[in-house]
Design a protein around this motif. Sequence first.
Motif, PDB file in Angstrom:
ATOM      1  N   HIS A  33       0.854  -1.184   0.000  1.00 10.50           N
ATOM      2  CA  HIS A  33       0.000   0.000   0.000  1.00 10.50           C
ATOM      3  C   HIS A  33       0.891   1.236   0.000  1.00 10.50           C
ATOM      4  O   HIS A  33       1.998   1.215   0.560  1.00 10.50           O
ATOM      5  CB  HIS A  33      -0.924   0.010   1.218  1.00 10.50           C
ATOM      6  N   VAL A  66      -0.772   2.882  -6.412  1.00  9.23           N
ATOM      7  CA  VAL A  66      -2.210   2.581  -6.355  1.00  9.23           C
ATOM      8  C   VAL A  66      -2.543   2.108  -4.948  1.00  9.23           C
ATOM      9  O   VAL A  66      -1.660   1.671  -4.189  1.00  9.23           O
ATOM     10  CB  VAL A  66      -2.592   1.516  -7.399  1.00  9.23           C
ATOM     11  N   PRO A  67      -3.823   2.170  -4.561  1.00  4.02           N
ATOM     12  CA  PRO A  67      -4.204   1.776  -3.195  1.00  4.02           C
ATOM     13  C   PRO A  67      -3.811   0.350  -2.831  1.00  4.02           C
ATOM     14  O   PRO A  67      -3.495   0.058  -1.692  1.00  4.02           O
ATOM     15  CB  PRO A  67      -5.724   1.939  -3.210  1.00  4.02           C
ATOM     16  N   TYR A  68      -3.820  -0.533  -3.823  1.00  6.25           N
ATOM     17  CA  TYR A  68      -3.456  -1.917  -3.539  1.00  6.25           C
ATOM     18  C   TYR A  68      -2.541  -2.421  -4.648  1.00  6.25           C
ATOM     19  O   TYR A  68      -2.859  -2.333  -5.823  1.00  6.25           O
ATOM     20  CB  TYR A  68      -4.710  -2.786  -3.461  1.00  6.25           C
ATOM     21  N   HIS A  69      -1.370  -2.909  -4.259  1.00  5.01           N
ATOM     22  CA  HIS A  69      -0.390  -3.375  -5.235  1.00  5.01           C
ATOM     23  C   HIS A  69       0.174  -4.706  -4.761  1.00  5.01           C
ATOM     24  O   HIS A  69       0.630  -4.828  -3.622  1.00  5.01           O
ATOM     25  CB  HIS A  69       0.740  -2.350  -5.379  1.00  5.01           C
TER      26      HIS A  69
END
Length: 206
Positions: free
Chosen positions: A119, A155-158
């Motif tokens: 994150h 990005v918010p979730y990687h």
Amino acid sequence: MDTARAARAHIIWTSIALVFILIASCLTYVFMSKVHGCQAISTVNVSAIESMFSRKSFSREQWLLTARDYNTNNYLIWEDEWRGYTDLHESILDQSNVSMVIQEKGVYLVYIQINFQLHPQKDKTSTELKILVDFGFDGKKELYSAAHDTQNVSVPYHEAKLNTFLLMKMQPTSQLSVKVFPSECVNYTPRPFSSFITIVKWADNW
């Protein structure tokens, strides 16, 4: 549930076997050249590995371990996926489930894969990923870097994957443990390709 776990373990093992065969011919990773009980190599004989997977009787020195958590020192805590499925199988793990203790002298193929869920962090555009291997033999311990990468997280979730192949010469009572960073971002959710280590005895000697 046991049937599902057994099926998942067999799927993972079959996939790893294929990966070993396909990648072994170009294996060039040099590891632990100055550690007693280990020796660096430049290539792996593909036909020898194919023979290992096709023979009828395997050494009992073969394990598939999945990461379940980490301790305060960032060492991974493992679970033996195969323990209990055969009467003769004994876990390689010590009582803490952190260290793997080798029982037979030989050359071992080791594959480590860690999946991270990353994150964005304040004032940081990238995250360093590390796999460190702690190898112990005859009362001595050395910590070596096995894999390293830097991931840009915007990005918010990687999701990021870090893996490594090792070919190691080990003795009875040799111990192996794995430290990862950032350990709090490791994906511990069971699935066919999450965070795991597989260890296979390749030969008695080289």
